[in-house]
Design an enzyme around this catalytic site. Structure first.
Site, PDB file in Angstrom:
ATOM      1  N   ASN A 143     -11.075   3.187  -3.319  1.00 46.01           N
ATOM      2  CA  ASN A 143     -10.519   3.043  -2.187  1.00 46.01           C
ATOM      3  C   ASN A 143      -9.579   4.221  -1.879  1.00 46.01           C
ATOM      4  O   ASN A 143      -9.106   4.844  -2.895  1.00 46.01           O
ATOM      5  CB  ASN A 143      -9.483   1.806  -2.256  1.00 46.01           C
ATOM      6  CG  ASN A 143      -8.310   2.004  -2.539  1.00 46.01           C
ATOM      7  OD1 ASN A 143      -7.286   2.440  -1.893  1.00 46.01           O
ATOM      8  ND2 ASN A 143      -7.952   1.974  -3.895  1.00 46.01           N
ATOM      9  N   PHE A 173      -1.680   3.531   1.571  1.00 41.61           N
ATOM     10  CA  PHE A 173      -0.499   2.796   2.134  1.00 41.61           C
ATOM     11  C   PHE A 173      -0.408   2.283   3.287  1.00 41.61           C
ATOM     12  O   PHE A 173       0.551   2.492   4.110  1.00 41.61           O
ATOM     13  CB  PHE A 173       0.958   3.591   1.763  1.00 41.61           C
ATOM     14  CG  PHE A 173       1.049   3.932   0.482  1.00 41.61           C
ATOM     15  CD1 PHE A 173       0.785   3.339  -0.734  1.00 41.61           C
ATOM     16  CD2 PHE A 173       2.375   4.800  -0.003  1.00 41.61           C
ATOM     17  CE1 PHE A 173       0.914   3.430  -1.931  1.00 41.61           C
ATOM     18  CE2 PHE A 173       2.866   4.900  -1.472  1.00 41.61           C
ATOM     19  CZ  PHE A 173       1.940   4.142  -2.183  1.00 41.61           C
ATOM     20  N   SER A 220      -0.238   6.389  -6.571  1.00 42.94           N
ATOM     21  CA  SER A 220      -1.199   6.321  -5.501  1.00 42.94           C
ATOM     22  C   SER A 220      -1.848   7.586  -5.477  1.00 42.94           C
ATOM     23  O   SER A 220      -1.139   8.538  -5.286  1.00 42.94           O
ATOM     24  CB  SER A 220      -0.946   5.556  -4.351  1.00 42.94           C
ATOM     25  OG  SER A 220      -1.839   5.586  -3.669  1.00 42.94           O
ATOM     26  N   ASN A 276      -3.702   8.436  -3.098  1.00 49.05           N
ATOM     27  CA  ASN A 276      -4.069   8.612  -1.650  1.00 49.05           C
ATOM     28  C   ASN A 276      -2.932   9.031  -0.608  1.00 49.05           C
ATOM     29  O   ASN A 276      -2.955   8.938   0.636  1.00 49.05           O
ATOM     30  CB  ASN A 276      -4.525   7.262  -1.380  1.00 49.05           C
ATOM     31  CG  ASN A 276      -5.900   6.864  -2.288  1.00 49.05           C
ATOM     32  OD1 ASN A 276      -6.849   7.544  -2.320  1.00 49.05           O
ATOM     33  ND2 ASN A 276      -5.972   5.427  -2.600  1.00 49.05           N
ATOM     34  N   THR A 277      -1.822   9.263  -1.265  1.00 49.66           N
ATOM     35  CA  THR A 277      -0.696   9.672  -0.516  1.00 49.66           C
ATOM     36  C   THR A 277      -0.298  11.112  -1.055  1.00 49.66           C
ATOM     37  O   THR A 277       0.023  11.407  -2.069  1.00 49.66           O
ATOM     38  CB  THR A 277       0.422   8.853  -0.591  1.00 49.66           C
ATOM     39  OG1 THR A 277       0.271   7.474   0.081  1.00 49.66           O
ATOM     40  CG2 THR A 277       1.719   9.248   0.080  1.00 49.66           C
ATOM     41  N   LYS A 333       5.256   2.310 -11.529  1.00 47.22           N
ATOM     42  CA  LYS A 333       3.962   2.126 -11.719  1.00 47.22           C
ATOM     43  C   LYS A 333       3.597   3.769 -11.919  1.00 47.22           C
ATOM     44  O   LYS A 333       3.689   4.340 -11.061  1.00 47.22           O
ATOM     45  CB  LYS A 333       3.185   1.293 -10.590  1.00 47.22           C
ATOM     46  CG  LYS A 333       1.742   1.063 -10.858  1.00 47.22           C
ATOM     47  CD  LYS A 333       1.241   0.488  -9.631  1.00 47.22           C
ATOM     48  CE  LYS A 333      -0.255  -0.029  -9.938  1.00 47.22           C
ATOM     49  NZ  LYS A 333      -0.889  -1.268  -9.116  1.00 47.22           N
ATOM     50  N   ASN A 337      -1.977   2.689 -12.260  1.00 53.80           N
ATOM     51  CA  ASN A 337      -2.650   2.504 -11.288  1.00 53.80           C
ATOM     52  C   ASN A 337      -4.372   2.966 -11.079  1.00 53.80           C
ATOM     53  O   ASN A 337      -4.785   3.259 -11.983  1.00 53.80           O
ATOM     54  CB  ASN A 337      -1.964   3.685 -10.173  1.00 53.80           C
ATOM     55  CG  ASN A 337      -1.770   3.261  -8.557  1.00 53.80           C
ATOM     56  OD1 ASN A 337      -2.978   2.721  -8.088  1.00 53.80           O
ATOM     57  ND2 ASN A 337      -0.806   3.119  -7.889  1.00 53.80           N
TER      58      ASN A 337
END
Length: 464
Positions: free
Chosen positions: A194, A198, A281, A283-284, A323, A352
């Site tokens: 994925n 966020f 994450s 993805n940021t 995390k 994560n």
């Protein structure tokens, strides 16, 4: 025929739910009553319905299950029916691939938010209960952040039998996240990639929902019998019988990450049984840089100060966790461990998703898609990081094991490697509600098999 079955069901002594979810997609069977008292059965979908042929297949399967369930429940006690209901959710798993991954996820959240899911009525095995942060967890198995990003379905998800549910990540301002498609299934590998980024409805919306949940819980506490005076450990949490974690993040365009996390704390911490700073994450852009020693230390100190300056009742502020990513070097882990110990962090979540593509997944056609990998392929990597962090923190920091868990045996391996609690997501997305009671039974059996009397006794057992 269906009307006669549901009629007998109404007259049964067993109290039954109005409807239930079939599998992790959010597809539901719902009882619809007419003005004359007759009933029919229909399939409930969101706006994003599958094509007509697929819809007919799903509808037919669900109607058959509803009729069979109606006949069965009229002769079964509540606990037996509860078990049947959870098992019945597995019967439509082959249809999951007919739905787009994000549509399926949206349907599941919608169903859980409306309590159209099985509700666990059976008590958990006593051996898997434990106390953490002064609260009693019925079991150590939790739902990881990312599933219920906007706190829409807390009660329904806790009702499935999770020991705790973590919502978020929640960003201060609403944001759409990355462009679609952004979720890719790898079902044979039990994995998902994925790059959601966020996607969040924002703090204000989430705070409103959690405030409603919190108020309802307080009302229930004032009207229910008082707990025994010699039991100082509180049952359940701020949102119900299970424990609620709130995972906070930063907006993609924010120039002051710490300010975003502080805003999250000020707005949401009053509704949380524990808080999580998500700096991992993939993805940021730039987020994982916050895991550096100085950056992480400065961030945690600001967030702790923001939390501690608020007014708290006798139970005090919620525990604060961080995390972390599984893609960290030995030096990175040493730095994080040193910061966690120095600042007396309440816990770490490990881990994560990963940007790596472990073999044999590396040759999969979807492996080239950008984003974080979760699921079975992540298990070994995340567990190795968990073991390393348990050693580095000398068992003094509570660890939550996350990544690749799909069975009670997997949960047990995480616990033996140093985790006190565990979380899953991808396996739940594939396996649906039936996975939860199965995992709890398996975990209890693992503990008994190796002579442990509780989860706490097994934490870090591989190092003793």
């Amino acid at each position: 025929m269906a009307g006669r079955i549901w009629s007998s069901l109404r007259n049964s002594a067993v109290r039954r739910p109005r409807s239930f979810i079939l599998g992790g997609t959010g597809l539901t069977i719902r009882k619809l009553s007419s003005g004359t008292g007759d009933a029919a059965t229909s399939a409930s979908f969101s706006k994003s319905s599958p094509p007509s042929k697929k819809g007919r297949l799903l509808t037919g399967a669900m109607i058959g299950l509803a009729i069979a369930g109606g006949a069965y429940v009229s002769t079964a006690d509540e606990a037996t029916f509860c078990g049947w209901l959870f098992n019945a959710t597995k019967l439509v798993n082959p249809f999951f691939a007919l739905l787009d991954a994000e549509v399926a996820h949206r349907l599941a959240i919608s169903a859980a938010a409306r309590h159209l899911v099985p509700r666990e009525k059976r008590p958990d095995p006593a051996i898997i209960g434990l106390e953490v942060w002064g609260r009693k967890f019925a079991n150590p198995i939790g739902l990881a952040a990312g599933f219920d990003k906007n706190a829409e379905a807390v009660e329904g998800l806790l009702g499935l039998g999770f020991g705790f549910v973590e919502v978020g990540s929640v960003t201060p301002m609403p944001q759409e996240g990355n462009p679609k498609p952004r979720i890719f299934r790898l079902p044979k590998e039990g994995a998902i990639i994925n790059r959601c980024g966020f996607n969040s409805e924002g703090i204000v919306v989430v705070a409103k929902r959690l405030g409603t949940q919190h108020g309802k819980r307080k009302m229930e506490e004032t009207t229910s019998p008082l707990p025994s005076s010699n039991d100082a450990t509180k049952q359940g949490g701020k949102a119900g019988p299970g424990i609620l974690g709130v995972n906070i993040g930063k907006n993609k365009t924010s120039q002051d990450a710490a300010a975003d996390y502080v805003q999250g704390v000020h707005t949401l911490s009053q509704y949380a049984d524990y808080l999580v700073i998500n700096v991992s994450s993939p993805n940021t852009p730039g987020l994982r840089k916050l895991q550096g020693r100085k950056q992480l230390k400065d961030l945690i100190k600001r967030v702790q100060a923001a939390r501690d300056e608020m007014q708290w009742a006798e139970e005090g502020p919620p525990p604060l966790l961080v995390k972390i990513a599984p893609d960290l070097s030995k030096q990175d882990l040493e730095d994080i461990a040193a910061v966690a110990l120095a600042l007396r962090l309440d816990g770490l979540i490990i881990s994560n998703t990963t940007i790596s593509r472990p073999d044999p997944l590396s040759s999969h056609p979807l492996a080239k898609e950008a984003g974080g990998l979760s699921g079975k392929s992540l298990f070994d990597l995340s567990t190795n990081i968990l073991r390393e962090m348990y050693i580095l923190t000398r068992g003094r920091i509570l660890l939550i094991g996350c990544g690749g868990i799909s069975s009670g045996e997997d949960a047990y391996r995480k616990i033996r490697s140093g985790a006190t609690l565990v979380q899953l997501y991808t396996a739940f997305a594939y396996g649906g509600p039936a996975l939860i009671p199965q995992m709890k039974a398996e975990l209890a059996e693992c503990l008994k098999r190796d002579g442990f009397r509780s989860v706490k006794e097994a934490v870090g057992a591989d190092f003793r």
